[in-house]
Design a protein around this motif. Structure first.
Motif, mmCIF file in Angstrom:
data_model
loop_
_atom_site.group_PDB
_atom_site.id
_atom_site.type_symbol
_atom_site.label_atom_id
_atom_site.label_comp_id
_atom_site.label_asym_id
_atom_site.label_seq_id
_atom_site.Cartn_x
_atom_site.Cartn_y
_atom_site.Cartn_z
ATOM 1 N N ASN A 1 34.145 -75.264 -8.835
ATOM 2 C CA ASN A 1 33.033 -75.904 -9.548
ATOM 3 C C ASN A 1 33.534 -76.907 -10.587
ATOM 4 O OD1 ASN A 1 30.815 -74.781 -8.224
ATOM 5 N ND2 ASN A 1 30.904 -72.909 -9.437
ATOM 6 N N GLN B 1 36.322 -78.618 -10.408
ATOM 7 C CA GLN B 1 36.815 -79.779 -9.656
ATOM 8 C C GLN B 1 35.653 -80.675 -9.218
ATOM 9 O OE1 GLN B 1 38.763 -78.809 -5.957
ATOM 10 N NE2 GLN B 1 38.832 -80.937 -5.317
ATOM 11 N N PHE B 2 34.573 -80.059 -8.766
ATOM 12 C CA PHE B 2 33.434 -80.832 -8.270
ATOM 13 C C PHE B 2 32.677 -81.533 -9.402
ATOM 14 C CE2 PHE B 2 34.482 -79.165 -4.317
ATOM 15 C CZ PHE B 2 33.651 -79.667 -3.334
ATOM 16 N N LYS B 3 32.782 -81.008 -10.612
ATOM 17 C CA LYS B 3 32.148 -81.651 -11.767
ATOM 18 C C LYS B 3 32.985 -82.824 -12.289
ATOM 19 C CE LYS B 3 29.492 -77.870 -13.902
ATOM 20 N NZ LYS B 3 28.345 -78.560 -14.490
ATOM 21 N N ASP B 4 34.293 -82.777 -12.023
ATOM 22 C CA ASP B 4 35.240 -83.766 -12.545
ATOM 23 C C ASP B 4 35.153 -85.067 -11.743
ATOM 24 O OD1 ASP B 4 37.435 -85.290 -13.318
ATOM 25 O OD2 ASP B 4 38.763 -83.558 -13.498
ATOM 26 N N GLU C 1 38.139 -86.020 -9.562
ATOM 27 C CA GLU C 1 38.578 -85.146 -8.467
ATOM 28 C C GLU C 1 37.507 -84.855 -7.423
ATOM 29 O OE1 GLU C 1 40.966 -81.671 -9.225
ATOM 30 O OE2 GLU C 1 41.190 -82.243 -11.317
ATOM 31 N N THR C 2 36.250 -84.988 -7.803
ATOM 32 C CA THR C 2 35.165 -84.556 -6.924
ATOM 33 C C THR C 2 35.083 -85.359 -5.621
ATOM 34 O OG1 THR C 2 32.787 -84.114 -6.808
ATOM 35 C CG2 THR C 2 33.464 -86.078 -8.035
ATOM 36 N N ARG D 1 27.002 -86.164 -7.694
ATOM 37 C CA ARG D 1 27.722 -85.542 -8.811
ATOM 38 C C ARG D 1 26.831 -85.443 -10.053
ATOM 39 N NH1 ARG D 1 30.642 -86.482 -13.279
ATOM 40 N NH2 ARG D 1 30.231 -88.707 -13.245
ATOM 41 N N TYR E 1 36.055 -81.983 2.988
ATOM 42 C CA TYR E 1 35.381 -82.963 2.131
ATOM 43 C C TYR E 1 34.264 -83.697 2.876
ATOM 44 C CZ TYR E 1 38.422 -82.607 -1.989
ATOM 45 O OH TYR E 1 39.054 -82.183 -3.130
ATOM 46 N N TYR F 1 30.607 -83.120 2.233
ATOM 47 C CA TYR F 1 29.980 -83.671 1.023
ATOM 48 C C TYR F 1 29.861 -85.184 1.031
ATOM 49 C CZ TYR F 1 31.656 -79.043 -0.328
ATOM 50 O OH TYR F 1 31.934 -77.695 -0.347
#
Length: 200
Positions: free
Chosen positions: A34, A36-39, A42-43, A50, A168, A171
């Motif tokens: 989570n 990583q996906f918020k960053d 990196e996301t 995002r 990936y 997404y």
């Protein structure tokens, strides 16, 4: 006037606190995913997704899906070009076979080594474990999921399906992702790891 200033400061503090929500997740793996996906750096999410992202959806952690597999090295395999979701064809080799039991079913997966990563620092012992299972297209991503692994020292390997994650491509269509080989289809529901991504 002083009271009004203090009130404004308090409201401002509360607002900032709400923006910095704690990272969600039941396990360390889930919290790391989570974060990583918020960053933004990196996301894999699109910028639009995002902005609305709060957390990935996971199956509840279940120790049934932490298995000790028998590891058999397959040293004479020839490298092959693995299919991906684009025209890219990275070079892989089948590194070994993993045999294990889940819910009374004897199962087997091939584990692979990306030949292009061998020269990259930190990836010398990296292995790639992609799999399909009977949750695909329903609770989990239709294209299957991946697990990261390292070369084991002996003839066993612990597989934690609770750390299974989506390619990936699940997404964002800009990515090129390895297609899970059909040999790695498990005829059982693996109700562990990351679930299918639903856009808000």
């Amino acid at each position: 006037m002083r009271n009004l200033t203090l009130l404004l400061l308090f409201v401002s503090f509360i607002s900032c606190g709400q923006d910095k929500r704690p990272i969600q997740g039941e396990t360390e793996f889930q919290r790391e995913m989570n974060a990583q996906f918020k960053d933004a750096t990196e996301t894999p999410l699109t910028e639009k997704d995002r902005k609305h992202f709060t957390a990935l959806e996971f199956f509840k952690f279940d120790s049934i899906y932490v298995v000790t597999a028998s590891f058999k090295r397959t040293p004479n395999e020839k490298p092959f070009k693995m299919k991906t979701t684009t025209n890219r064809r990275p070079l892989y080799v089948k590194y070994g076979e993993l045999s294990f039991t889940i819910k009374g079913k004897d199962l087997k997966l091939n584990i692979y080594q990306n030949q292009g990563l061998l020269e990259k620092e930190g990836y010398e012992d990296y292995l790639f474990l992609p799999f399909l299972d009977e949750t695909n297209g329903e609770e989990s991503y239709g294209g299957g999921r991946y697990i990261e692994a390292r070369i084991p020292e002996g003839d066993t390997m612990v597989i934690d399906f609770n750390t299974a994650y989506n390619p990936y491509c699940a997404y964002n269509s800009k990515y090129s992702c390895p297609v899970v080989p059909r040999q790695n289809y498990l005829r059982v529901k693996i109700e562990a790891g990351v679930k299918a991504y639903k856009k808000k």
